[in-house]
Design an enzyme around this catalytic site. Structure first.
Site, PDB file in Angstrom:
ATOM      1  N   ARG A 103      -3.981   7.729   0.486  1.00 53.04           N
ATOM      2  CA  ARG A 103      -2.653   8.243   0.827  1.00 53.04           C
ATOM      3  C   ARG A 103      -1.635   7.109   0.796  1.00 53.04           C
ATOM      4  O   ARG A 103      -1.808   6.116   1.520  1.00 53.04           O
ATOM      5  CB  ARG A 103      -2.698   8.904   2.206  1.00 53.04           C
ATOM      6  CG  ARG A 103      -1.552   9.892   2.393  1.00 53.04           C
ATOM      7  CD  ARG A 103      -1.975  10.958   3.350  1.00 53.04           C
ATOM      8  NE  ARG A 103      -1.833  10.477   4.718  1.00 53.04           N
ATOM      9  CZ  ARG A 103      -1.166  11.120   5.663  1.00 53.04           C
ATOM     10  NH1 ARG A 103      -0.599  12.277   5.381  1.00 53.04           N
ATOM     11  NH2 ARG A 103      -1.096  10.667   6.876  1.00 53.04           N
ATOM     12  N   THR A 107       5.153   7.256   0.777  1.00 55.75           N
ATOM     13  CA  THR A 107       5.443   8.652   0.368  1.00 55.75           C
ATOM     14  C   THR A 107       4.511   9.647   1.063  1.00 55.75           C
ATOM     15  O   THR A 107       4.779  10.845   1.065  1.00 55.75           O
ATOM     16  CB  THR A 107       5.265   8.816  -1.155  1.00 55.75           C
ATOM     17  OG1 THR A 107       3.878   8.623  -1.466  1.00 55.75           O
ATOM     18  CG2 THR A 107       6.129   7.843  -1.929  1.00 55.75           C
ATOM     19  N   ASP A 202     -16.312   7.886   8.028  1.00 55.20           N
ATOM     20  CA  ASP A 202     -16.793   6.859   8.969  1.00 55.20           C
ATOM     21  C   ASP A 202     -18.114   7.274   9.599  1.00 55.20           C
ATOM     22  O   ASP A 202     -19.026   6.461   9.755  1.00 55.20           O
ATOM     23  CB  ASP A 202     -15.755   6.622  10.079  1.00 55.20           C
ATOM     24  CG  ASP A 202     -14.643   5.701   9.619  1.00 55.20           C
ATOM     25  OD1 ASP A 202     -14.828   4.993   8.606  1.00 55.20           O
ATOM     26  OD2 ASP A 202     -13.582   5.702  10.264  1.00 55.20           O
TER      27      ASP A 202
END
Ligand code: URA
Length: 208
Positions: A103, A107, A202
């Site tokens: 990501r 933006t 994770d």
């Protein structure tokens, strides 16, 4: 509007109880995620077409039925990798593509950092795999990328979805059915699914 299927099955619910529990360690989390990939595959493949073939059993000639279309499994890195083995065990002839997205911090849009897919998928069924459907931005982007390879039959395979993500996919890609094991309540302020299971990547790879 795309079809939404939330699969109800006692074994799926049981394994979901393992991956949702914060006390579950990496080994059991990894095993359960893979098993869920296999279990959910029964539902995704329910309407796969088959083609007849003449063979001989040890007793006589007979007609058997094989899958008609090639299958491509495409996990979104990292968490999608956790479901691949379970699906591949059931469809060992499937090819596997990979899509990596991050990501952009400014933006907030998903950016591609890795994409390796079979060149021509127009006659294949493509199973796009990512356990968590949060805002839907990454999954929607991954579908854009897969559509560039000509795919006409794409199915999104997840486990836990937020209503926000489902809505986004139904708006961006109404032709892509959405398969989940659970539809959760909402996203929190950090974009985690509630109640969810935390950060799937994770927990899968023990990086926390
Ligand atoms: N990705 C995750 O791993 N967990 C969430 O809750 C949302 C996105």
């Amino acid at each position: 509007m795309s079809k939404l299927v939330v699969i109800k099955h006692p074994l799926i619910d049981h394994k979901m109880s393992k991956i949702r529990n914060k006390e579950t360690g990496t080994k059991e989390f990894r095993e359960s995620l893979s098993e869920l990939g296999g279990l959910i595959t029964y539902e995704i493949t329910r309407d796969f077409t088959t083609k007849p073939k003449q063979i001989e059993t040890p007793i006589c000639e007979t007609t058997v039925y094989e899958l008609e279309k090639p299958v491509v499994i495409v996990p979104i890195l990292r968490a999608g990798l956790g479901m691949v083995d379970g699906i591949h065990n059931l469809i060992p002839s499937a090819k596997i593509g990979h899509i990596g997205l991050y990501r952009d911090e400014v933006t907030l849009q998903p950016q591609v950092y890795y994409s390796k897919l079979p060149k021509d998928t127009k006659d294949s069924v493509v199973l796009l795999v990512d356990p968590m459907l949060a805002s839907g931005g990454s999954v929607s982007k991954a579908i854009d990328i897969i559509k560039e390879t000509g795919a006409k039959d794409i199915r999104y395979v997840g486990l836990v979805g937020a209503p926000e993500g489902v809505e986004r996919l139904q708006k961006d890609h109404p032709d892509v059915p959405v398969y989940l094991a659970a539809l959760d309540s909402h996203l929190n302020e950090n974009s985690y699914i509630v109640p969810g299971l935390g950060d799937c990547g994770d927990r899968l790879f023990g990086t926390k």
